[in-house]
Design an enzyme around this catalytic site. Structure first.
Site, mmCIF file in Angstrom:
data_model
loop_
_atom_site.group_PDB
_atom_site.id
_atom_site.type_symbol
_atom_site.label_atom_id
_atom_site.label_comp_id
_atom_site.label_asym_id
_atom_site.label_seq_id
_atom_site.Cartn_x
_atom_site.Cartn_y
_atom_site.Cartn_z
ATOM 1 N N LYS A 1 0.855 -1.186 0.000
ATOM 2 C CA LYS A 1 0.000 0.000 0.000
ATOM 3 C C LYS A 1 0.893 1.240 0.000
ATOM 4 O O LYS A 1 1.534 1.544 0.998
ATOM 5 C CB LYS A 1 -0.915 0.041 1.231
ATOM 6 C CG LYS A 1 -2.012 1.100 1.019
ATOM 7 C CD LYS A 1 -2.577 1.668 2.290
ATOM 8 C CE LYS A 1 -1.734 2.717 2.919
ATOM 9 N NZ LYS A 1 -1.576 3.977 2.152
ATOM 10 N N GLY B 1 7.141 4.763 8.235
ATOM 11 C CA GLY B 1 6.276 5.939 8.418
ATOM 12 C C GLY B 1 6.453 6.510 9.812
ATOM 13 O O GLY B 1 7.505 6.333 10.443
ATOM 14 N N SER B 2 5.416 7.165 10.311
ATOM 15 C CA SER B 2 5.523 7.867 11.590
ATOM 16 C C SER B 2 5.424 6.892 12.771
ATOM 17 O O SER B 2 4.859 5.798 12.636
ATOM 18 C CB SER B 2 4.405 8.899 11.698
ATOM 19 O OG SER B 2 3.163 8.229 11.734
ATOM 20 N N GLY C 1 3.118 3.605 13.471
ATOM 21 C CA GLY C 1 3.822 2.377 13.860
ATOM 22 C C GLY C 1 3.155 1.739 15.074
ATOM 23 O O GLY C 1 2.969 0.519 15.131
ATOM 24 N N GLU D 1 10.248 1.019 10.415
ATOM 25 C CA GLU D 1 11.260 2.074 10.236
ATOM 26 C C GLU D 1 10.524 3.386 10.434
ATOM 27 O O GLU D 1 9.730 3.791 9.586
ATOM 28 C CB GLU D 1 11.897 1.941 8.849
ATOM 29 C CG GLU D 1 13.228 2.630 8.754
ATOM 30 C CD GLU D 1 13.112 4.025 8.196
ATOM 31 O OE1 GLU D 1 12.979 4.973 9.022
ATOM 32 O OE2 GLU D 1 13.132 4.171 6.970
ATOM 33 N N CYS E 1 13.484 10.686 7.493
ATOM 34 C CA CYS E 1 13.346 10.281 8.908
ATOM 35 C C CYS E 1 14.649 10.404 9.676
ATOM 36 O O CYS E 1 14.638 10.626 10.874
ATOM 37 C CB CYS E 1 12.767 8.881 8.984
ATOM 38 S SG CYS E 1 13.356 7.817 7.683
ATOM 39 N N GLU F 1 9.610 15.665 16.020
ATOM 40 C CA GLU F 1 9.977 15.552 14.614
ATOM 41 C C GLU F 1 9.150 16.550 13.796
ATOM 42 O O GLU F 1 7.915 16.519 13.842
ATOM 43 C CB GLU F 1 9.720 14.124 14.127
ATOM 44 C CG GLU F 1 10.207 13.915 12.708
ATOM 45 C CD GLU F 1 10.113 12.476 12.235
ATOM 46 O OE1 GLU F 1 9.100 11.812 12.523
ATOM 47 O OE2 GLU F 1 11.056 12.027 11.552
#
Ligand code: ADP
Length: 498
Positions: free
Chosen positions: A191, A244-245, A249, A266, A300, A401
Protein backbone atom coordinates in the site's frame (compact mmCIF):
# COMPACT_ATOMS: atom_id res chain seq x y z
CA UNK A 1 17.50 32.68 -0.88
CA UNK A 2 17.55 32.18 -4.61
CA UNK A 3 14.19 31.15 -6.00
CA UNK A 4 13.79 29.33 -9.30
CA UNK A 5 10.50 29.65 -11.12
CA UNK A 6 8.20 26.73 -11.71
CA UNK A 7 8.56 25.17 -15.13
CA UNK A 8 5.71 23.52 -17.02
CA UNK A 9 5.12 19.79 -16.55
CA UNK A 10 6.15 17.69 -19.47
CA UNK A 11 3.30 15.26 -20.16
CA UNK A 12 4.60 12.29 -18.25
CA UNK A 13 3.17 8.97 -19.45
CA UNK A 14 2.19 8.04 -15.89
CA UNK A 15 1.15 11.49 -14.68
CA UNK A 16 -0.83 12.92 -17.54
CA UNK A 17 -4.09 13.39 -15.70
CA UNK A 18 -5.41 9.94 -16.54
CA UNK A 19 -6.90 7.27 -14.26
CA UNK A 20 -4.74 4.52 -12.70
CA UNK A 21 -6.13 1.20 -11.53
CA UNK A 22 -4.70 -1.03 -8.79
CA UNK A 23 -2.78 -4.27 -9.42
CA UNK A 24 -4.27 -7.44 -7.98
CA UNK A 25 -3.31 -10.95 -9.12
CA UNK A 26 -1.54 -9.63 -12.18
CA UNK A 27 -4.55 -7.64 -13.40
CA UNK A 28 -5.24 -3.93 -13.37
CA UNK A 29 -8.60 -3.48 -11.66
CA UNK A 30 -10.87 -0.82 -10.18
CA UNK A 31 -11.58 -0.55 -6.48
CA UNK A 32 -14.52 -2.78 -5.46
CA UNK A 33 -16.26 0.39 -4.26
CA UNK A 34 -15.49 2.15 -7.55
CA UNK A 35 -13.91 4.99 -5.55
CA UNK A 36 -10.97 7.04 -6.77
CA UNK A 37 -8.73 9.69 -5.28
CA UNK A 38 -6.57 12.39 -6.80
CA UNK A 39 -2.84 12.83 -6.65
CA UNK A 40 -1.43 16.29 -7.37
CA UNK A 41 1.94 17.91 -7.99
CA UNK A 42 2.92 19.64 -4.73
CA UNK A 43 4.97 22.24 -6.64
CA UNK A 44 2.06 23.50 -8.71
CA UNK A 45 -1.17 21.95 -7.46
CA UNK A 46 -1.71 20.41 -10.90
CA UNK A 47 -3.65 17.12 -11.13
CA UNK A 48 -1.31 14.24 -12.03
CA UNK A 49 -3.73 11.33 -11.97
CA UNK A 50 -6.82 9.90 -10.35
CA UNK A 51 -6.11 6.58 -8.68
CA UNK A 52 -8.32 3.63 -7.69
CA UNK A 53 -8.96 3.96 -3.94
CA UNK A 54 -8.51 0.60 -2.27
CA UNK A 55 -10.38 -0.39 0.87
CA UNK A 56 -10.86 -3.51 3.00
CA UNK A 57 -12.48 -5.50 0.19
CA UNK A 58 -9.61 -4.79 -2.17
CA UNK A 59 -7.07 -5.68 0.51
CA UNK A 60 -8.94 -8.97 1.03
CA UNK A 61 -8.78 -9.71 -2.70
CA UNK A 62 -5.09 -8.80 -2.88
CA UNK A 63 -4.15 -10.85 0.20
CA UNK A 64 -6.04 -13.85 -1.21
CA UNK A 65 -4.13 -13.48 -4.49
CA UNK A 66 -0.82 -13.16 -2.64
CA UNK A 67 -1.65 -16.29 -0.59
CA UNK A 68 -2.53 -18.29 -3.73
CA UNK A 69 0.69 -17.20 -5.40
CA UNK A 70 2.72 -18.00 -2.29
CA UNK A 71 1.33 -21.50 -2.05
CA UNK A 72 1.20 -22.06 -5.80
CA UNK A 73 3.92 -22.16 -8.44
CA UNK A 74 5.89 -19.30 -6.81
CA UNK A 75 6.84 -21.65 -3.98
CA UNK A 76 8.62 -23.85 -6.52
CA UNK A 77 10.57 -21.04 -8.17
CA UNK A 78 14.29 -21.66 -7.60
CA UNK A 79 16.72 -19.03 -6.27
CA UNK A 80 18.39 -18.60 -9.66
CA UNK A 81 15.03 -17.75 -11.23
CA UNK A 82 14.16 -15.23 -8.51
CA UNK A 83 17.61 -13.76 -8.96
CA UNK A 84 17.00 -13.42 -12.68
CA UNK A 85 13.69 -11.66 -12.06
CA UNK A 86 15.40 -9.14 -9.78
CA UNK A 87 18.18 -8.56 -12.30
CA UNK A 88 15.63 -8.04 -15.09
CA UNK A 89 13.69 -5.60 -12.92
CA UNK A 90 16.94 -3.76 -12.13
CA UNK A 91 17.64 -3.47 -15.86
CA UNK A 92 14.13 -2.12 -16.48
CA UNK A 93 14.44 0.44 -13.68
CA UNK A 94 17.78 1.50 -15.15
CA UNK A 95 16.31 1.73 -18.65
CA UNK A 96 13.41 3.87 -17.41
CA UNK A 97 15.62 5.86 -15.10
CA UNK A 98 14.70 9.37 -16.29
CA UNK A 99 11.00 8.66 -16.40
CA UNK A 100 10.98 7.17 -12.89
CA UNK A 101 13.01 10.04 -11.41
CA UNK A 102 10.60 12.54 -12.90
CA UNK A 103 7.66 10.57 -11.62
CA UNK A 104 8.87 10.77 -8.01
CA UNK A 105 9.58 14.48 -8.53
CA UNK A 106 6.11 15.13 -9.90
CA UNK A 107 4.31 13.13 -7.25
CA UNK A 108 6.17 14.20 -4.11
CA UNK A 109 8.25 17.21 -5.10
CA UNK A 110 11.90 16.23 -4.53
CA UNK A 111 14.28 17.78 -7.08
CA UNK A 112 15.32 15.60 -10.01
CA UNK A 113 18.94 16.03 -8.94
CA UNK A 114 18.01 14.08 -5.82
CA UNK A 115 15.59 11.57 -7.31
CA UNK A 116 18.17 10.68 -9.99
CA UNK A 117 20.78 9.91 -7.34
CA UNK A 118 18.27 7.83 -5.41
CA UNK A 119 17.19 5.96 -8.45
CA UNK A 120 20.74 4.98 -9.23
CA UNK A 121 20.87 3.54 -5.73
CA UNK A 122 17.58 1.73 -6.29
CA UNK A 123 19.06 -0.13 -9.26
CA UNK A 124 21.96 -1.12 -7.02
CA UNK A 125 19.52 -2.25 -4.34
CA UNK A 126 17.76 -4.59 -6.75
CA UNK A 127 21.08 -6.06 -7.86
CA UNK A 128 22.11 -6.47 -4.24
CA UNK A 129 18.91 -8.39 -3.41
CA UNK A 130 19.51 -10.47 -6.54
CA UNK A 131 22.87 -11.43 -5.05
CA UNK A 132 21.28 -12.25 -1.70
CA UNK A 133 18.85 -14.66 -3.37
CA UNK A 134 21.48 -17.34 -3.77
CA UNK A 135 23.11 -16.65 -0.39
CA UNK A 136 20.12 -17.84 1.70
CA UNK A 137 20.99 -20.98 3.62
CA UNK A 138 20.38 -22.87 6.84
CA UNK A 139 23.03 -24.61 8.91
CA UNK A 140 23.84 -28.07 10.08
CA UNK A 141 24.21 -27.95 13.86
CA UNK A 142 25.94 -30.55 15.96
CA UNK A 143 23.76 -31.42 18.94
CA UNK A 144 24.50 -33.22 22.23
CA UNK A 145 21.58 -35.59 22.40
CA UNK A 146 22.32 -39.26 23.04
CA UNK A 147 22.19 -41.63 20.09
CA UNK A 148 22.27 -40.66 16.47
CA UNK A 149 20.13 -37.68 15.75
CA UNK A 150 21.01 -35.13 13.15
CA UNK A 151 19.84 -31.48 13.23
CA UNK A 152 19.84 -28.72 10.69
CA UNK A 153 17.96 -25.49 9.94
CA UNK A 154 16.04 -24.39 6.90
CA UNK A 155 15.39 -20.76 6.01
CA UNK A 156 11.87 -20.36 4.65
CA UNK A 157 10.00 -17.31 3.36
CA UNK A 158 7.65 -15.84 6.00
CA UNK A 159 4.76 -15.82 3.52
CA UNK A 160 2.45 -12.93 2.59
CA UNK A 161 3.98 -9.56 3.43
CA UNK A 162 1.89 -6.42 3.88
CA UNK A 163 4.10 -3.46 2.95
CA UNK A 164 2.99 0.02 3.97
CA UNK A 165 5.18 2.85 2.77
CA UNK A 166 5.38 6.64 3.09
CA UNK A 167 5.65 9.31 0.40
CA UNK A 168 9.09 10.76 1.07
CA UNK A 169 10.99 8.41 -1.26
CA UNK A 170 8.49 6.31 -3.20
CA UNK A 171 10.94 4.42 -5.43
CA UNK A 172 13.38 3.56 -2.65
CA UNK A 173 10.57 2.61 -0.29
CA UNK A 174 8.91 0.36 -2.89
CA UNK A 175 12.15 -1.45 -3.71
CA UNK A 176 13.07 -1.76 -0.03
CA UNK A 177 9.91 -3.85 0.35
CA UNK A 178 9.56 -5.84 -2.86
CA UNK A 179 13.31 -6.53 -3.29
CA UNK A 180 13.75 -8.74 -0.20
CA UNK A 181 10.31 -10.30 -0.77
CA UNK A 182 11.25 -11.53 -4.25
CA UNK A 183 14.72 -12.53 -3.03
CA UNK A 184 13.28 -14.78 -0.31
CA UNK A 185 10.21 -16.12 -2.14
CA UNK A 186 7.58 -14.14 -0.22
CA UNK A 187 4.61 -12.43 -1.86
CA UNK A 188 3.56 -8.83 -1.23
CA UNK A 189 0.55 -6.59 -0.93
CA UNK A 190 1.93 -3.08 -1.02
CA UNK A 191 0.00 0.00 0.00
CA UNK A 192 1.70 3.16 -1.17
CA UNK A 193 1.12 6.49 0.55
CA UNK A 194 -1.99 8.33 -0.60
CA UNK A 195 0.15 11.44 -1.27
CA UNK A 196 2.41 9.72 -3.82
CA UNK A 197 1.13 6.38 -5.17
CA UNK A 198 2.31 6.59 -8.80
CA UNK A 199 5.88 5.28 -8.65
CA UNK A 200 4.84 2.09 -6.82
CA UNK A 201 2.24 1.40 -9.52
CA UNK A 202 4.82 1.98 -12.23
CA UNK A 203 7.35 -0.32 -10.52
CA UNK A 204 4.69 -3.01 -10.26
CA UNK A 205 4.10 -2.62 -14.01
CA UNK A 206 7.83 -3.05 -14.63
CA UNK A 207 7.93 -6.08 -12.33
CA UNK A 208 5.23 -7.71 -14.48
CA UNK A 209 7.26 -6.85 -17.58
CA UNK A 210 10.27 -8.49 -15.93
CA UNK A 211 8.19 -11.67 -15.60
CA UNK A 212 7.28 -11.64 -11.89
CA UNK A 213 4.28 -14.01 -11.77
CA UNK A 214 0.72 -12.81 -11.10
CA UNK A 215 -0.11 -12.37 -7.40
CA UNK A 216 3.50 -12.11 -6.24
CA UNK A 217 3.35 -8.31 -6.17
CA UNK A 218 0.01 -6.60 -5.64
CA UNK A 219 -0.34 -2.84 -5.22
CA UNK A 220 -3.43 -1.40 -3.53
CA UNK A 221 -3.36 2.39 -3.25
CA UNK A 222 -5.65 3.94 -0.65
CA UNK A 223 -5.75 5.72 2.67
CA UNK A 224 -4.01 4.68 5.85
CA UNK A 225 -7.03 4.44 8.10
CA UNK A 226 -8.89 2.22 5.60
CA UNK A 227 -6.61 0.22 3.29
CA UNK A 228 -3.58 0.49 5.61
CA UNK A 229 -5.55 -0.58 8.67
CA UNK A 230 -7.16 -3.49 6.76
CA UNK A 231 -3.74 -4.73 5.68
CA UNK A 232 -2.05 -4.47 9.08
CA UNK A 233 -4.94 -6.23 10.86
CA UNK A 234 -5.46 -8.93 8.20
CA UNK A 235 -5.33 -12.44 9.63
CA UNK A 236 -3.81 -13.96 6.51
CA UNK A 237 -0.86 -11.57 6.39
CA UNK A 238 2.27 -13.09 7.94
CA UNK A 239 4.36 -9.97 8.28
CA UNK A 240 3.97 -6.22 8.01
CA UNK A 241 6.91 -4.17 6.84
CA UNK A 242 6.14 -0.55 7.66
CA UNK A 243 7.89 2.76 7.09
CA UNK A 244 6.28 5.94 8.42
CA UNK A 245 5.52 7.87 11.59
CA UNK A 246 5.89 6.40 15.08
CA UNK A 247 2.20 7.08 15.81
CA UNK A 248 1.17 4.92 12.86
CA UNK A 249 3.82 2.38 13.86
CA UNK A 250 2.10 2.05 17.24
CA UNK A 251 -1.29 1.59 15.51
CA UNK A 252 0.25 -1.12 13.33
CA UNK A 253 1.59 -3.04 16.31
CA UNK A 254 -1.87 -2.94 17.90
CA UNK A 255 -3.51 -4.04 14.63
CA UNK A 256 -1.00 -6.85 14.18
CA UNK A 257 -1.82 -8.39 17.57
CA UNK A 258 -4.84 -10.31 16.19
CA UNK A 259 -2.72 -12.97 14.50
CA UNK A 260 0.62 -11.95 16.08
CA UNK A 261 2.11 -11.29 12.67
CA UNK A 262 5.72 -10.29 12.43
CA UNK A 263 6.32 -6.56 12.22
CA UNK A 264 9.31 -4.48 11.15
CA UNK A 265 9.16 -0.73 11.65
CA UNK A 266 11.26 2.07 10.24
CA UNK A 267 9.90 5.14 11.99
CA UNK A 268 10.75 8.75 12.68
CA UNK A 269 13.68 10.49 14.26
CA UNK A 270 15.10 13.61 15.85
CA UNK A 271 18.68 12.88 15.06
CA UNK A 272 21.62 14.69 16.65
CA UNK A 273 24.36 16.04 14.37
CA UNK A 274 27.36 17.16 16.43
CA UNK A 275 30.00 19.63 15.27
CA UNK A 276 33.20 19.81 17.32
CA UNK A 277 35.44 22.86 17.16
CA UNK A 278 38.25 20.77 15.64
CA UNK A 279 36.14 19.73 12.61
CA UNK A 280 36.85 20.67 9.02
CA UNK A 281 34.25 23.42 9.06
CA UNK A 282 34.32 23.95 5.29
CA UNK A 283 33.02 20.39 4.95
CA UNK A 284 30.79 20.50 8.02
CA UNK A 285 28.84 23.60 6.95
CA UNK A 286 27.31 22.11 3.78
CA UNK A 287 27.25 18.66 5.38
CA UNK A 288 25.25 19.73 8.41
CA UNK A 289 22.97 21.96 6.32
CA UNK A 290 22.11 19.27 3.78
CA UNK A 291 21.71 16.71 6.57
CA UNK A 292 18.44 18.56 7.13
CA UNK A 293 17.59 20.51 3.98
CA UNK A 294 17.88 17.54 1.59
CA UNK A 295 14.41 16.43 0.48
CA UNK A 296 13.13 19.58 2.25
CA UNK A 297 13.79 17.89 5.57
CA UNK A 298 11.37 15.06 4.78
CA UNK A 299 13.80 12.33 5.76
CA UNK A 300 13.35 10.28 8.91
CA UNK A 301 17.06 10.33 9.71
CA UNK A 302 17.59 14.08 9.06
CA UNK A 303 20.15 15.60 11.47
CA UNK A 304 17.74 18.16 12.85
CA UNK A 305 19.28 18.72 16.31
CA UNK A 306 22.51 20.46 15.37
CA UNK A 307 24.80 20.45 18.43
CA UNK A 308 27.66 22.91 17.94
CA UNK A 309 30.61 23.39 20.30
CA UNK A 310 30.22 26.72 22.11
CA UNK A 311 33.55 28.20 20.94
CA UNK A 312 32.50 28.05 17.27
CA UNK A 313 28.71 28.26 17.72
CA UNK A 314 28.08 31.78 16.41
CA UNK A 315 30.44 31.50 13.47
CA UNK A 316 29.31 28.01 12.46
CA UNK A 317 25.57 28.53 12.79
CA UNK A 318 25.91 31.84 10.90
CA UNK A 319 27.63 29.99 8.05
CA UNK A 320 24.95 27.28 7.95
CA UNK A 321 22.29 30.02 7.80
CA UNK A 322 24.12 31.69 4.93
CA UNK A 323 24.33 28.35 3.12
CA UNK A 324 20.58 27.88 3.64
CA UNK A 325 19.74 31.31 2.27
CA UNK A 326 21.67 30.57 -0.96
CA UNK A 327 19.91 27.29 -1.74
CA UNK A 328 17.81 27.24 -4.89
CA UNK A 329 14.22 26.58 -3.91
CA UNK A 330 11.91 25.68 -6.76
CA UNK A 331 10.06 23.21 -8.91
CA UNK A 332 11.87 19.89 -8.71
CA UNK A 333 11.76 19.43 -12.49
CA UNK A 334 14.21 22.32 -12.87
CA UNK A 335 17.69 20.74 -12.84
CA UNK A 336 19.04 23.73 -10.85
CA UNK A 337 16.58 23.25 -8.02
CA UNK A 338 18.11 22.08 -4.75
CA UNK A 339 15.05 22.30 -2.50
CA UNK A 340 11.59 21.31 -3.69
CA UNK A 341 8.20 21.78 -2.04
CA UNK A 342 6.78 19.88 0.91
CA UNK A 343 4.54 17.04 -0.16
CA UNK A 344 1.14 18.41 0.86
CA UNK A 345 -0.83 21.23 2.37
CA UNK A 346 -1.12 19.22 5.57
CA UNK A 347 2.66 18.94 5.76
CA UNK A 348 2.98 22.67 5.02
CA UNK A 349 0.68 23.48 7.92
CA UNK A 350 2.57 21.18 10.23
CA UNK A 351 5.97 22.68 9.35
CA UNK A 352 4.86 26.34 9.42
CA UNK A 353 3.16 25.54 12.73
CA UNK A 354 6.55 24.52 14.12
CA UNK A 355 8.13 27.69 12.69
CA UNK A 356 5.66 29.68 14.82
CA UNK A 357 6.27 27.48 17.84
CA UNK A 358 10.04 27.95 17.54
CA UNK A 359 9.74 31.73 17.45
CA UNK A 360 7.34 31.74 20.40
CA UNK A 361 9.70 29.50 22.36
CA UNK A 362 12.42 32.13 21.94
CA UNK A 363 14.54 30.60 19.17
CA UNK A 364 15.90 33.01 16.57
CA UNK A 365 15.48 32.30 12.85
CA UNK A 366 18.84 33.22 11.28
CA UNK A 367 17.61 32.02 7.89
CA UNK A 368 14.15 31.34 6.51
CA UNK A 369 11.33 31.13 9.01
CA UNK A 370 8.32 31.02 6.70
CA UNK A 371 6.55 29.83 3.60
CA UNK A 372 7.72 30.96 0.13
CA UNK A 373 5.09 33.41 -1.05
CA UNK A 374 6.77 34.91 -4.14
CA UNK A 375 5.86 34.27 -7.81
CA UNK A 376 4.76 30.92 -9.12
CA UNK A 377 6.04 29.11 -6.04
CA UNK A 378 3.25 30.62 -3.97
CA UNK A 379 0.96 28.01 -5.57
CA UNK A 380 3.07 25.14 -4.21
CA UNK A 381 3.90 24.01 -0.68
CA UNK A 382 7.32 25.65 -0.42
CA UNK A 383 9.02 26.47 2.89
CA UNK A 384 12.26 28.47 3.19
CA UNK A 385 15.25 26.52 4.52
CA UNK A 386 15.25 27.63 8.15
CA UNK A 387 17.99 27.78 10.77
CA UNK A 388 16.93 28.40 14.36
CA UNK A 389 19.65 29.58 16.75
CA UNK A 390 19.49 29.87 20.57
CA UNK A 391 17.63 26.59 20.79
CA UNK A 392 17.39 24.93 24.22
CA UNK A 393 17.11 21.15 24.67
CA UNK A 394 13.61 21.29 26.14
CA UNK A 395 12.01 23.35 23.36
CA UNK A 396 9.48 21.52 21.23
CA UNK A 397 11.51 22.28 18.09
CA UNK A 398 14.38 20.36 19.74
CA UNK A 399 12.23 17.41 20.80
CA UNK A 400 9.58 16.75 18.18
CA UNK A 401 9.98 15.55 14.61
CA UNK A 402 9.12 18.46 12.28
CA UNK A 403 9.74 16.71 8.92
CA UNK A 404 10.57 19.99 7.20
CA UNK A 405 13.68 22.03 6.30
CA UNK A 406 14.24 23.27 9.84
CA UNK A 407 17.52 23.12 11.78
CA UNK A 408 17.50 23.57 15.56
CA UNK A 409 21.03 24.67 16.53
CA UNK A 410 22.03 23.97 20.13
CA UNK A 411 25.30 24.96 21.85
CA UNK A 412 27.37 22.52 23.97
CA UNK A 413 30.56 22.73 26.03
CA UNK A 414 31.26 19.49 27.84
CA UNK A 415 31.69 16.17 26.03
CA UNK A 416 30.09 13.82 28.63
CA UNK A 417 27.20 16.20 29.02
CA UNK A 418 26.88 16.36 25.25
CA UNK A 419 26.46 12.59 24.91
CA UNK A 420 23.67 12.59 27.49
CA UNK A 421 21.95 15.51 25.76
CA UNK A 422 22.34 13.99 22.30
CA UNK A 423 20.78 10.75 23.56
CA UNK A 424 17.99 12.55 25.43
CA UNK A 425 15.38 11.83 22.76
CA UNK A 426 12.77 9.14 22.42
CA UNK A 427 14.09 8.42 18.91
CA UNK A 428 17.27 6.71 17.72
CA UNK A 429 17.51 6.52 13.94
CA UNK A 430 20.41 8.59 12.60
CA UNK A 431 23.21 10.62 14.16
CA UNK A 432 26.27 12.45 12.95
CA UNK A 433 29.48 14.00 14.17
CA UNK A 434 32.16 16.16 12.66
CA UNK A 435 35.70 16.06 14.06
CA UNK A 436 39.33 15.57 12.98
CA UNK A 437 40.08 13.65 16.17
CA UNK A 438 39.90 9.90 15.44
CA UNK A 439 39.63 8.76 19.05
CA UNK A 440 36.85 11.25 19.74
CA UNK A 441 35.05 9.99 16.63
CA UNK A 442 35.17 6.37 17.88
CA UNK A 443 34.17 7.29 21.41
CA UNK A 444 31.15 9.36 20.37
CA UNK A 445 30.10 6.87 17.67
CA UNK A 446 29.98 4.14 20.31
CA UNK A 447 28.08 6.31 22.79
CA UNK A 448 25.26 7.45 20.52
CA UNK A 449 22.09 5.37 20.79
CA UNK A 450 21.09 5.31 17.14
CA UNK A 451 20.98 2.81 14.28
CA UNK A 452 23.39 4.81 12.10
CA UNK A 453 26.27 7.12 13.00
CA UNK A 454 27.81 9.19 10.24
CA UNK A 455 31.27 10.66 10.91
CA UNK A 456 32.34 13.59 8.75
CA UNK A 457 29.47 12.85 6.40
CA UNK A 458 25.69 12.43 6.67
CA UNK A 459 23.07 10.12 5.12
CA UNK A 460 25.60 7.83 3.45
CA UNK A 461 23.57 4.75 2.47
CA UNK A 462 24.37 1.56 0.61
CA UNK A 463 22.30 -1.54 -0.18
CA UNK A 464 24.82 -3.72 1.70
CA UNK A 465 24.83 -1.65 4.93
CA UNK A 466 21.93 -2.09 7.40
CA UNK A 467 19.69 0.85 8.19
CA UNK A 468 17.13 1.09 10.99
CA UNK A 469 16.30 2.39 14.41
CA UNK A 470 16.88 2.19 18.14
CA UNK A 471 14.18 3.16 20.65
CA UNK A 472 11.03 4.71 19.13
CA UNK A 473 12.58 4.82 15.66
CA UNK A 474 11.50 1.20 15.29
CA UNK A 475 13.05 -2.22 14.88
CA UNK A 476 14.22 -4.43 12.10
CA UNK A 477 16.78 -3.43 9.49
CA UNK A 478 16.52 -2.57 5.81
CA UNK A 479 19.48 -3.09 3.47
CA UNK A 480 22.27 -5.47 4.32
CA UNK A 481 22.05 -9.19 4.96
CA UNK A 482 19.92 -8.51 8.07
CA UNK A 483 17.18 -7.23 5.79
CA UNK A 484 16.71 -10.52 4.01
CA UNK A 485 16.52 -12.31 7.38
CA UNK A 486 13.48 -10.16 8.24
CA UNK A 487 11.62 -11.99 5.46
CA UNK A 488 12.68 -15.50 6.53
CA UNK A 489 11.58 -18.01 9.13
CA UNK A 490 14.02 -20.47 10.66
CA UNK A 491 12.90 -24.08 10.87
CA UNK A 492 14.82 -26.67 12.88
CA UNK A 493 14.72 -30.21 11.46
CA UNK A 494 15.66 -33.27 13.55
CA UNK A 495 16.33 -36.62 11.93
CA UNK A 496 16.96 -39.72 13.95
CA UNK A 497 19.46 -41.70 11.98
CA UNK A 498 20.35 -44.43 14.50
P1 ADP B 1 3.49 10.38 7.36
O1 ADP B 1 3.21 11.25 8.53
O2 ADP B 1 4.92 10.34 6.95
O3 ADP B 1 2.53 10.50 6.23
P2 ADP B 1 2.17 8.02 8.19
O4 ADP B 1 2.67 7.09 9.21
O5 ADP B 1 0.91 8.78 8.46
O6 ADP B 1 3.39 8.95 7.94
O7 ADP B 1 1.99 7.32 6.79
C1 ADP B 1 2.85 6.32 6.31
C2 ADP B 1 2.01 5.24 5.66
O8 ADP B 1 1.17 4.66 6.66
C3 ADP B 1 1.08 5.73 4.57
O9 ADP B 1 1.03 4.76 3.54
C4 ADP B 1 -0.25 5.84 5.28
O10 ADP B 1 -1.36 5.71 4.41
C5 ADP B 1 -0.17 4.66 6.21
N1 ADP B 1 -1.07 4.73 7.38
C6 ADP B 1 -1.53 5.82 8.02
N2 ADP B 1 -2.34 5.48 9.04
C7 ADP B 1 -2.40 4.13 9.06
C8 ADP B 1 -3.05 3.15 9.88
N3 ADP B 1 -3.82 3.50 10.89
N4 ADP B 1 -2.85 1.85 9.61
C9 ADP B 1 -2.05 1.46 8.60
N5 ADP B 1 -1.43 2.32 7.78
C10 ADP B 1 -1.57 3.64 8.00
Amino acid sequence: MAVTQAIPITRHPFANGSYKQMLIDGKWVDAASGKRFETRNPATGELLATVAEGDKEDIDRAVAAARRAFEGPWSKVKPFERQNLLLKLADLVEKNFDELSQLDTLDMGAPVSRTRAYHLRAVGMLRYYAGQTTAIHGETIENSLPGEIFSYTLKEPVGVVGAIIPWNGPLTATIWKIGPAIATGCTVVLKPAEEAPLTSLRIAELAMEAGVPAGVINVVPGYGETAGAALSSHHDVDKVAFTGSHVTGQAIIRASAGNLKRVSLELGGKSPDIVFADADLDAAVPGAAMAVFANSGQICSAGTRLFVEQSIYDEFVGRVAEFGRKLQVGNGLDPNTQIGPLVSEQQLERVTGYLDIGQKEGAKALAGGGRVTEGALAKGFFVQPTVFANVQDNMRIAQEEIFGPVISAIAFKDMDELIKRANATTFGLGSGLWTRDVSKAHKVAKSLRAGSVWVNCYQAMDPAVPFGGYKMSGYGRESGKQHVEEYLNVKAVWIKTG
